[in-house]
Design an enzyme around this catalytic site. Structure first.
Site, PDB file in Angstrom:
ATOM      1  N   ASP A  99      47.761  51.882  -2.922  1.00 44.47           N
ATOM      2  CA  ASP A  99      47.611  52.804  -1.792  1.00 44.47           C
ATOM      3  C   ASP A  99      48.940  53.467  -1.402  1.00 44.47           C
ATOM      4  O   ASP A  99      50.027  52.928  -1.643  1.00 44.47           O
ATOM      5  CB  ASP A  99      47.076  52.063  -0.564  1.00 44.47           C
ATOM      6  CG  ASP A  99      45.589  51.759  -0.683  1.00 44.47           C
ATOM      7  OD1 ASP A  99      45.028  51.972  -1.767  1.00 44.47           O
ATOM      8  OD2 ASP A  99      45.004  51.279   0.314  1.00 44.47           O
ATOM      9  N   HIS A 251      50.188  48.143  -3.118  1.00 43.99           N
ATOM     10  CA  HIS A 251      50.810  49.375  -2.612  1.00 43.99           C
ATOM     11  C   HIS A 251      51.943  49.788  -3.540  1.00 43.99           C
ATOM     12  O   HIS A 251      52.723  48.940  -3.996  1.00 43.99           O
ATOM     13  CB  HIS A 251      51.359  49.172  -1.196  1.00 43.99           C
ATOM     14  CG  HIS A 251      50.303  48.844  -0.192  1.00 43.99           C
ATOM     15  ND1 HIS A 251      49.797  47.557  -0.031  1.00 43.99           N
ATOM     16  CD2 HIS A 251      49.639  49.616   0.712  1.00 43.99           C
ATOM     17  CE1 HIS A 251      48.880  47.566   0.926  1.00 43.99           C
ATOM     18  NE2 HIS A 251      48.763  48.801   1.391  1.00 43.99           N
TER      19      HIS A 251
END
Length: 733
Positions: A99, A251
């Protein structure tokens, strides 16, 4: 002031009142440039989440409206076509999802590790990052990974309207299309978690997302790498139990991700040895790719978006550099002015200071005049009160308002009138020089008045045989209006502090046309006044420097001049000054390579004039652009404090300049307003001058309208006020 005018008939608008006025090109071009710069700043601010970003996070809510099968189902939620479906990942299939990227530092390292271990993943990218780093999105797609939408500015969509949600999706999609030429059907909402975390605030958003054609992908295994718990802990949390399939949340942006990269390099081979496959989402589900190729107009829209974002970043970077440059120049100029003007004042005011033997020989005062009927009598009478022996030569440059007749009617024995056809101020000065009887020549404008001591103070520096010219202290006589007060501040602070500074540096750039003195022999050696530029005073000053003469400043040689009283007249005057200065700099550009003592001006003066009088004013609007941006979009408080700090420095310099010139401080009340309004006008004037110079345009001489209200303090009162004639009211060039 300028004395050439081109006569022309009334404009077509005056003949045909039905025609609409058009915005003058001198305003249109700077306005378009300003709009373009503001648009680039706005785009850059939006892409960098500085404006229109919403970082609120919705607290948990009830789950009454969320279907049970969603709360107990898998991490893949499909609400397209009105259906509600929940899917999971098959056993021994892992879908790594990353993300908040792409990040220029960490995303390439993540991609390198995935490529090393022949693994695929899904990257849920934000529009802000995709727009700025499109090459990374393209690499993701080229290497077999899938990309999904993670909104443009990463807001919590449960706070947003449907219109804002559509905007977040469409601009995010636009960035992906422009970067990689694809469209995606995958979506992950910001601040999402497991499927069982859906609540009555987020579920309506998920349903709406489905109606827009997207599959919502959350996760069921969270590595919590954003907490930076250590490589071993990230691996432990990312590993599913019992061979089950999972969508793993990681991430590749949002901070230091070195633990994520290290964990990934160990995690991939370890689970591959346990029989796991690392696929993108559609590979894991055995479905068609979530990415579709885009062509035609939609593709070009995406590419145009990426280009504009890149341009906005580039232009902003250049503007930031320009802001740093102008900040350095402004501070440097203030420091130089304060230090050197103080040194100048101490030197010329110390007891026993002198330029050499007292100068008592008579002086010729040249007064070029074109249609100065309102002012010429005041000018001549002020000269008659001179404490120094003078002759006055008024050169009537083809006036049509009776200027010459007014002077002749005064019947003064030491005043001569020389008539010529309208040829311009330089020609008038040269004509006056040819008719002057004395070696020392004072030049002034026909709208200026001298104090009784002005000529005496102006010529004393000629006691030094090295001095070829002397600049006097020009002051604004009509300072009672707001525009006059602003020019008064400019004259005292800018012009006269500058002249003190340049005097100490021995590179005075301009002898003001309102009050200056010359050796006639020095003028003759450089060919007299030239009409090559519109700033004949700057041109001749630079020529004298290059011929080896010293040019100095006489602070007590005060002259009172009538400054423009309207914005239009002020514009005309400063436009000519700015453009003329550029012409003079260009004409004398070879001074940079001059050698010997005469080369000092080229080594010191010309660079300083170019920096402080041309480059710095051109870049100065950046201060106001960033001020406006900071006030509107933040950080507002720091921006205002910084601007007040700059204003305080300017106020200090202005107060010091007023103290040196023994001026009343009351006029400084209008200084803040001058910085907000007057300075902007000067910016546009200089920008217009640049445009004229770069396009090779020719600027005509312009004649300003005078009122004849300026008198020297304690000077004579004019015997009569002449009514404005029809020739005074006609349009000027």
């Amino acid at each position: 002031m300028a004395s050439r005018i081109r006569r022309h008939g009334p404009p077509s608008e005056a003949r045909d009142g039905s025609r609409r006025r058009r915005l003058p090109m001198r305003l249109l071009l700077p306005l378009l440039l300003l709009v373009a710069l503001v648009a680039m700043l706005m785009l850059r601010g939006y892409v960098h989440s500085e404006i229109l970003a919403d970082h609120r996070i919705q607290p948990e809510a009830a789950t009454d409206k969320v279907p049970e099968k969603i709360l107990e189902g898998g991490p893949i939620i499909d609400t397209r076509s009105g259906r509600t479906t929940s899917l999971g990942v098959p056993d021994h299939r892992l879908v790594l999802t990353f993300d908040d990227g792409p990040d220029p530092e960490w995303t390439p390292k993540v991609l390198d590790v995935l490529k090393k271990h022949h693994a695929h993943a899904v990257f849920f990218v934000t529009g802000t990052m995709s727009s700025r780093y499109p090459e990374l999105v393209k690499r993701m797609v080229d290497e077999g990974h899938e990309v999904g939408l993670h909104t443009f500015n990463h807001p919590d969509l449960s706070y947003q309207s449907k219109k804002r949600i559509d905007w977040e999706l469409s601009t995010n999609q636009l960035a992906i299309t422009g970067a990689a030429g694809v469209r995606t059907s995958l979506f992950r909402p910001p601040y999402s978690s497991f499927a069982d975390a859906m609540d009555d605030k987020s579920w309506p958003v998920t349903e709406y997302i489905g109606t827009r054609g997207y599959i919502t992908v959350v996760n069921n295994t969270d590595s919590e790498d954003w907490k930076k718990p250590g490589v071993d802990e990230i691996i432990r949390r990312a590993t599913p139990h019992g061979g089950k399939g999972a969508i793993v949340l990681m991430h590749d942006s949002g901070g230091d991700r070195h633990q994520t990269v290290q964990a990934l390099d160990r995690f991939l081979p370890t689970l591959q040895q346990q029989g796991y496959r690392f696929d993108n989402l559609t590979e894991a589900l055995g479905a068609d790719s979530a990415l579709t190729r885009v062509s035609g107009l939609d593709l070009w829209k995406g590419k145009a978006w990426i280009f504009l974002v890149s341009a906005a970043d580039g232009i902003t970077s250049v503007m930031v550099v320009g802001l740093a440059v102008i900040g350095f120049l402004v501070i440097s100029r203030f420091v130089l002015m304060l230090l050197l003007s103080a040194a100048h004042a101490r030197r010329v005011r110390r007891k026993g200071f002198g330029w050499g033997p007292a100068v008592t020989e008579p002086v010729s005062v040249l007064v070029p005049a074109y249609n100065e009927a309102k002012c010429i009598e005041n000018t001549v009478r002020s000269l008659m009160a001179s404490e120094h022996p003078i002759e006055v030569v008024v050169v009537d440059d083809g006036s049509t308002d009776g200027t010459a007749r007014i002077v002749e009617a005064m019947g003064l024995p030491t005043v001569r009138v020389v008539r010529q056809l309208n040829a311009g101020k330089p020609a008038a000065l040269n004509r006056g020089l040819a008719n002057a009887r004395y070696d020392l020549v004072v030049m002034m404008d026909g709208d200026t008045v001298f104090e009784p001591s002005t000529v005496r103070e102006l010529v004393q520096p000629f006691g030094d045989p090295r001095v070829g010219a002397v600049a006097g202290n020009a002051k604004v006589g009509n300072r009672d209006s707001l525009i006059g007060a602003w020019q008064h501040i400019e004259y005292v602070m800018g012009f006269n502090l500058d002249r003190r500074m340049y005097d100490v540096l021995r590179c005075m750039p301009t002898i003001p046309g309102a009050v200056g003195a010359f050796r006639r022999s020095a003028l003759q050696r450089v060919g007299g006044m030239s009409d090559d530029t519109l700033a004949e005073d700057t041109d001749i000053t630079m020529a004298l420097h290059r011929d080896g003469w010293r040019v100095v400043y006489a602070e007590n040689a005060r002259a009172w001049t009538e400054a423009p009283e309207s914005v239009q007249q002020l514009w005309s005057q400063r436009y000519r000054w700015s453009y003329g200065t550029m012409q003079a700099i260009w004409k004398h550009r070879r001074a940079l390579v001059d050698r010997g003592p005469s080369g000092r001006f080229g080594r010191v003066g010309l660079p300083l004039v170019s920096l402080f009088m041309v480059l710095a004013p051109l870049l100065a609007p950046l201060i106001d652009v960033f001020l406006l941006y900071g006030v509107v979009f933040g950080p507002t408080q720091k921006t205002i404090v910084a601007w007040l700090g700059v204003l305080a420095i300017q106020a200090f310099c202005a107060a010091y300049a007023f103290r040196l010139d023994k001026e009343r401080m009351t006029h400084l009340i209008s200084l803040p307003l001058q910085q907000i309004l007057y300075r902007q006008l000067m910016y546009v004037v200089l920008l217009q001058s640049w445009i004229t110079a770069l396009t090779g345009g020719r600027l005509r001489w312009q004649k300003l309208r005078r009122t004849g209200v300026v008198e020297a303090p304690g000077g004579p009162v004019p015997t009569q006020r002449r009514r404005r004639s029809s020739s005074d009211r006609r349009p000027v060039a």
